[in-house]
Design a protein around this motif. Structure first.
Motif, PDB file in Angstrom:
ATOM      1  N   ALA A 180       5.327   5.332   1.357  1.00 43.56           N
ATOM      2  CA  ALA A 180       4.916   4.451   0.255  1.00 43.56           C
ATOM      3  C   ALA A 180       4.691   5.247  -1.030  1.00 43.56           C
ATOM      4  CB  ALA A 180       3.653   3.689   0.632  1.00 43.56           C
TER       5      ALA A 180
ATOM      6  N   VAL B 249       3.550  -0.208  -3.935  1.00 43.69           N
ATOM      7  CA  VAL B 249       4.287  -0.353  -2.681  1.00 43.69           C
ATOM      8  C   VAL B 249       3.302  -0.756  -1.589  1.00 43.69           C
ATOM      9  CG1 VAL B 249       5.715   0.817  -0.957  1.00 43.69           C
ATOM     10  CG2 VAL B 249       5.982   1.364  -3.382  1.00 43.69           C
TER      11      VAL B 249
ATOM     12  N   CYS C 190       2.256  -1.293   2.416  1.00 39.73           N
ATOM     13  CA  CYS C 190       2.553  -0.817   3.767  1.00 39.73           C
ATOM     14  C   CYS C 190       1.429  -1.264   4.699  1.00 39.73           C
ATOM     15  CB  CYS C 190       2.711   0.701   3.803  1.00 39.73           C
ATOM     16  SG  CYS C 190       1.173   1.626   3.542  1.00 39.73           S
TER      17      CYS C 190
END
Length: 263
Positions: A101, A112, A114
Motif C-alpha cells: 500500500a 490506498v 488494504c
C-alpha cells in the motif's frame, strides 16, 4: 540458541524483517540469530503486448489494484518511460497489505486501502468496499501470468476487470553445494510467497526431505501452510501477514514451540 534462519525472499524485501528478527532475538536473550536470504525468483520488467499505457491510463477506472511492491515499482518505471505526461487514473486504489500500500501510494499519489488484520487476497476480497462492485471497471496491475483468484471473484460479483502486466518471474537455480550447506546450518525456513515456496520445494532433492521435515517453518498464510508436505507442517507457524512485525511474532512462537518440544 545458535542457528541460522533461511528467508526465501528478495534481499530488499528481507532487510526490514532481518532487522526486526535480530532486535527481537536480543530482547528475548535468544542468543545469536544468523539469517540468510535467498530468492527463488528473478524479477524483471515485462512489456505487456496487450496494453498501451497512454490509452489505458486515459480510460475511466472506478478502482485499481497493484498486487505487490514489484507491481508498483515496474508500473512507475514504465509509466515514466512511456506515458510520463499522462496522469494516473483518479480511481480508488487497493493493496493486499501495508507494505505494498505504501509503495502504491507513492506511485499513484492517492490514498490506498488494504485489510487491517490479515494481509492476503481473501482478506482484501472481504473488505466492505469490494462487496458491491457490479458495473465497476477495475484495473489490475500484476506480474505476467499471475493468479486469477482476485479477478475471477470480482468478475463473479459483476465487475469489469482488465489486466496490466508489468513484470515477469523466472525461477532461480540452486547449486547443489548450497543445498548441502543449508542442510548443515539451517534450522528454520521463512517464506511469504507461494511462488517462492513452490520453486523451493521443487528444487529440493529427495535427500533433503529429512532436513526439511526437521526444520521449523514460518509462513505468511494458511495457503502456504497447506502447500507444505504433511511431515513439514509439524513445526509450522502461520503469521498474520507478511509484514516484518507479524513475521517476527510468528518466528518467536516457532522458537518457543521448538524449545517446548526439546523440554
Amino acid at each position: 540458541m545458535n542457528h541460522k534462519l533461511l528467508i526465501l525472499r528478495p534481499d530488499e524485501q528481507s532487510k526490514p524483517v532481518q532487522m526486526r528478527l535480530q532486535q527481537q532475538a536480543k530482547q528475548l536473550e535468544l542468543g545469536d540469530l544468523k539469517t540468510e536470504c535467498f530468492s527463488m525468483v528473478k524479477i524483471s520488467s515485462y512489456d505487456d503486448p496487450n496494453s498501451s499505457y497512454v490509452q489505458l491510463l486515459a480510460e475511466p477506472w472506478d478502482a485499481g489494484l497493484m498486487v505487490s511492491v514489484n507491481a508498483a515499482r515496474y508500473f512507475a518505471e514504465q509509466k515514466q518511460a512511456w506515458a510520463a505526461d499522462v496522469p494516473v487514473p483518479m480511481a480508488r486504489w487497493f493493496a493486499v497489505g501495508p507494505t505494498s500500500a505504501a509503495a502504491i501510494a507513492a506511485t499513484v499519489g492517492r490514498p490506498v486501502t488494504c485489510p487491517w488484520r490479515q494481509h492476503n487476497s481473501d482478506a482484501l476480497l472481504d473488505l466492505p468496499e469490494l462487496q458491491q462492485v457490479a458495473g465497476q471497471r477495475w484495473l489490475l496491475v500484476r506480474g505476467h501470468g499471475g493468479r486469477e483468484v482476485f479477478a475471477e471473484t470480482l468478475r463473479a460479483r459483476g465487475a469489469d476487470v482488465h489486466y496490466l502486466e508489468v513484470y515477469q518471474r523466472t525461477p532461480v537455480a540452486i547449486k547443489p553445494q548450497l543445498i548441502t550447506q543449508w542442510q548443515t546450518q539451517v534450522q528454520g525456513i521463512m517464506v511469504t510467497s507461494a511462488e517462492q515456496l513452490d520453486y523451493f520445494l521443487t528444487a529440493m532433492p529427495s535427500s533433503a526431505s529429512t532436513w526439511l521435515a526437521q526444520c521449523y517453518w514460518v509462513v505468511a498464510s494458511e495457503r502456504l501452510a497447506r502447500m507444505l508436505p504433511a511431515s513439514y507442517q509439524r513445526a509450522c507457524v502461520v503469521a498474520d501477514s507478511a509484514t516484518p512485525f507479524a513475521l517476527t511474532q510468528a518466528w518467536v512462537k516457532a522458537i518457543k514451540n521448538q524449545q517446548d518440544t526439546i523440554l
